[in-house]
Write an enzyme that holds these catalytic residues in place. Structure first.
Site, mmCIF file in Angstrom:
data_model
loop_
_atom_site.group_PDB
_atom_site.id
_atom_site.type_symbol
_atom_site.label_atom_id
_atom_site.label_comp_id
_atom_site.label_asym_id
_atom_site.label_seq_id
_atom_site.Cartn_x
_atom_site.Cartn_y
_atom_site.Cartn_z
ATOM 1 N N ASP A 150 0.868 -1.185 0.000
ATOM 2 C CA ASP A 150 0.000 0.000 0.000
ATOM 3 C C ASP A 150 0.899 1.229 0.000
ATOM 4 O OD1 ASP A 150 -2.317 1.756 0.409
ATOM 5 O OD2 ASP A 150 -3.345 -0.094 0.997
ATOM 6 N N HIS A 173 -2.944 3.130 -4.541
ATOM 7 C CA HIS A 173 -2.338 2.655 -3.286
ATOM 8 C C HIS A 173 -0.935 2.099 -3.542
ATOM 9 C CE1 HIS A 173 -5.641 3.394 -0.528
ATOM 10 N NE2 HIS A 173 -6.479 2.941 -1.433
ATOM 11 N N GLU A 190 -9.868 2.706 -5.258
ATOM 12 C CA GLU A 190 -9.472 4.076 -4.926
ATOM 13 C C GLU A 190 -8.275 4.577 -5.736
ATOM 14 O OE1 GLU A 190 -10.982 4.385 -0.351
ATOM 15 O OE2 GLU A 190 -9.037 3.451 -0.621
HETATM 16 C C1 ACM Z 1 -10.818 -0.525 0.643
HETATM 17 O O1 ACM Z 1 -11.284 -0.524 1.796
HETATM 18 N N1 ACM Z 1 -10.221 0.551 0.159
HETATM 19 C C2 ACM Z 1 -10.928 -1.677 -0.216
#
Ligand code: ACM
Ligand code: ZN
Length: 728
Positions: free
Chosen positions: A167, A239, A302
């Protein structure tokens, strides 16, 4: 006391238990379950578990005949039969089934204190994907702890460990071809303290760590012995700031980056150029070598499109491949990865954003932003794992946020998790067959220690295990809680931390005839609730709760649960306001969004002003075109001096103050007149003096329709949260 089903206290609840007469009595069980024995943290529960299993087998074999018969039962490799007779125990099942029979036996022995009722258990899981996730990027956890976590899964007959390895805040898996991923990307300078986003406060302590390939092999093998499949997650295209800090050439603008020290979503993502795919394919080659799982998780959530919009190569790709926009470019990205994994005989799984712009042909979807993504994917005949935030996010608060450790937000108590039904009603029988199961997610932004991870995971994990294993019609929360109490003792004995929010008192307002009254209750109705209204902590001598407490003046109501004079959980302490609009009628033109609608419209007049850190139950939330349009009816004309409206600002959750608020009051002349509230208090309360007489107050508050550049969630629609309309 809730009914404790001694000798039958298995979690998850078995499908079928047939009692027979007689008992099997074992001696020397204290060797197994020796309370008070100090286990040093580093020894780990793992070794404790193993020692105990070892001694369990020794104790059993010296006293009773144990038949382990390896054969498939019920055409299901995970099914088992466990038959207990006075002088022998027979377990029947395939390898996994025998392992689960042993888990059941261990729980029976503990809960029965070594005396087992003769019985036959016939058991098999309802779902194939019984998962738990763990984020090791936001905080790194040792191999010993990962093994312990797998033990907890196995004990609950869960079979999938989703390992979130990469991440923005750290890359945690050794990739031999790209050594800078571990030399650079696995380290961050420091970590934000609490929720000090703005102004930012860092702790000044470098944080890092990664798993070597040898360690990963060790974990995968350890899990396999416990019938747990490890599914790795390598995040892309978003991420990925940590990876880009080591290899900035795979970003759009190639600017230097550092692993992030705060949480949220970054605009820096992988560029869609060919070189990025070479990089990712090479990484995935090593990942597939380490993880034999059918599914490889590639994230997909995201990923802001900002960088792609101003990147020549990304725009070139949009043109070259005839794509409509950047959303289709995300789909192009995921499809390329999916094709690669498919060519290697694996399957892609990704968060539900991978539906946007078109789903890759073989991809499975993990539905996290509610169930809509899962429903859409199942209807398209794609496999689905359900993990909606509402029930399956174990980073949310599970109890009263004032007494719980700091968490990311939300409110997902044990009962809510237990109530989860993974098959959405909207699906046909055929489409429902694409739901593989569900999973609990443990994002570790606010969990820096193994103890805190366990605390957040348990006992919600226990509840989810039953959702996933036991028959839908068998589930009953009170019965579960009765079995959970001895189960918590079993965890305690093994020094596994867990939340005791189950023993907390909760409150619920009622609004009869404009009168606010507070009902107190708990999940354990057989225990006693005691309370005070004089600002002191409740004791065993405090007033016993029997009926709703009326609020007629500002009141500090404090309550706790007692059993045999002993206080059980945390003290509930609520400060109720009492103002002209308390418990009056309020109508909303647009309902709040479902996930932030607890308590309904009355939440706005329940005497409770939400506080930070926020949790979902004190607020109503709106987003998009349907704004907050509330009309308060005071019941009769009243002299009014002031209105205060309590909003929320929490940018990391995309919650912002309204972009516009208007207030109209219907005066005694029957006409509405506009008033301006113009003073913002430090706690995001908007207030203004009005000095008029009126009965109806109409408030329109509009969420920001697009979060500006440079702010968290830029480009997205903002949330608008309101907790109370105060009228004086
Ligand atoms: C997430 O909680 N961004 C998958
Ligand atoms: Zn680019």
């Amino acid at each position: 006391m809730p009914t404790v089903l001694l000798g039958q206290s298995i979690i998850p609840l078995p499908n079928s238990v047939t009692k027979a007469s007689g008992k099997l009595v074992l001696q020397n069980l204290d060797v197994l379950f020796e309370p008070g024995q100090e286990i040093k943290h580093d020894d780990g529960v793992t070794s404790h578990f193993e020692n105990k299993f070892g001694s369990l087998n020794t104790v059993l074999s010296s006293q009773v005949k144990v038949n382990r018969i390896e054969e498939q039962v019920q055409n299901n490799a995970e099914a088992y039969e466990l038959k207990i007779e006075p002088k022998q125990i027979t377990m029947r099942g395939d390898k996994a089934g025998l392992f689960y029979a042993q888990q059941s036996l261990q729980q029976l022995l503990f809960n029965g204190g070594g005396k087992l009722d003769c019985q036959t258990i016939i058991d098999a899981p309802r779902f194939a994907w019984r998962g738990m996730h763990l984020d090791v990027s936001r905080h790194f956890f040792s191999v010993d702890f990962i093994k312990k976590y797998i033990d907890i899964l196995a004990m609950h007959k869960m079979n999938t460990f989703h390992w979130h390895l990469t991440d923005d805040q750290g890359w945690r898996i050794e990739i031999k071809k790209y050594p800078k991923l571990t030399q650079i990307a696995s380290q961050r300078k420091e970590t934000m303290v609490g929720k000090n986003f703005n102004p930012y406060v860092g702790d000044g302590v470098p944080h890092g760590g990664f798993y070597t390939q040898e360690q990963i092999k060790e974990v995968v093998a350890y899990a396999k012995e416990r019938f747990v499949t490890v599914v790795p997650e390598i995040e892309m295209p978003g991420h990925s700031v940590a990876a880009l800090s080591a290899y900035p050439q795979y970003s759009c603008n190639q600017k230097p980056l550092q692993a992030r020290t705060t949480w949220g979503v970054s605009e820096d993502v992988y560029c869609s150029k060919d070189e990025t795919f070479t990089f990712l394919f090479n990484i995935l080659d090593e990942v597939m070598e380490l993880f034999p799982s059918k599914y490889i998780h590639i994230g997909g959530d995201e990923a802001p499109k900002t960088r792609w919009k101003s990147c020549q190569q990304c725009q070139g790709n949009i043109k070259k491949h005839g794509l409509k926009d950047e959303h289709e470019l995300q789909s192009y990205f995921i499809k390329k990865i999916d094709a690669y994994l498919t060519s290697k005989g694996r399957y892609t799984i990704g968060w539900d954003e991978i539906l946007e712009g078109g789903l890759a042909p073989n991809a499975a979807v993990m539905s996290w932003r509610g169930e809509a993504g899962g429903i859409a994917a199942a209807k398209l005949n794609h496999k689905v794992v359900m993990s909606p935030g509402s029930h399956c996010y174990f980073d949310h608060y599970q109890g009263n946020k004032k007494t719980e450790p700091l968490a990311i937000g939300g409110y997902t108590p044990l009962k809510k998790t237990y109530s989860y039904e993974p098959i959405p009603a909207a699906l046909s029988k055929d489409a429902a067959s694409y739901i593989l199961g569900a999973q609990g997610n443990v994002w570790t932004e606010y969990m820096s220690t193994p103890e805190q991870v366990m605390y957040m995971a348990l006992p919600r994990l226990s509840a989810l295990s039953e959702v996933l294993w036991s028959g839908k019609d068998q589930r009953n929360y009170q019965n579960f809680v009765g079995r959970l109490i001895p189960h918590l003792q079993l965890l305690k004995l093994q020094r596994i931390n867990y939340s005791t929010a189950l023993f907390d008192v909760m409150s619920k307002p009622s609004f009869k005839n404009g009168q606010l009254a507070i009902s107190l209750f708990s999940d354990l109705p057989a225990y006693t609730i005691r309370y005070t209204t004089d600002g002191t902590k409740p004791t065993a001598m405090s007033k016993r709760y029997s009926q709703a407490v009326k609020i007629t003046a500002p009141t500090n109501l404090q309550a706790a649960l007692f059993s045999n004079g002993r206080k059980m959980g945390n003290v509930l302490s609520e400060k109720y306001l009492s103002h002209l609009a308390t418990a009056k009628k309020v109508e909303l033109q647009f309902p709040p969004k479902k996930q932030y609608s607890t308590g309904g419209a009355n939440t706005l007049l329940d005497g409770i002003q939400g506080t930070l850190p926020w949790s979902g139950n004190e607020w109503l939330g709106w987003r998009g075109k349907e704004h907050m349009a509330a009309t308060v009816d005071l019941g009769s004309n009243q002299k009014l001096s002031k209105i205060k409206i309590s909003f929320l600002q929490a940018p990391e959750s995309w919650i912002y103050l309204p972009q516009d608020v208007s207030v109209m009051i219907k005066g005694s002349n029957g006409k509405y007149k506009s008033y301006t509230l113009n003073k913002w208090d430090n706690d995001f309360t908007l207030e203004g003096n009005i000095n008029t007489t009126g009965r109806y107050i109409k408030i329109d508050a509009y969420p920001m329709n697009k979060i500006p550049e440079g702010m968290a969630g830029a480009g997205q629609a903002a949330w608008l949260f309101c907790s109370e309309i105060i009228v004086e």
